[in-house]
Motif scaffolding. Sequence first.
Motif: not given
Length: 67
Positions: A42-67
């Motif tokens: 994602l740091t190497e992509t030419t996607l708009p910053p808001d999309i990069t942030i959304t994808l980064t947040d999604l990746a974090h949510q998919a890989t971290h547990r709260d329990h």
Amino acid sequence: MDRTSLDETALTEARTILSDTGARSHIEDLITTRLDEARQALTETTLPPDITITLTDLAHQATHRDH
């Protein structure tokens, strides 16, 4: 093996086996590695910053547990 056919004792035993064999740790390491690779991509992509942030947040949510 599905959850409906196992009682709590069998589930505890299965969790213990997964932990004792290192399977859980191995999978968690793979998740961390893949997340790091995704973040790097994602740091190497030419996607708009808001999309990069959304994808980064999604990746974090998919890989971290709260329990």
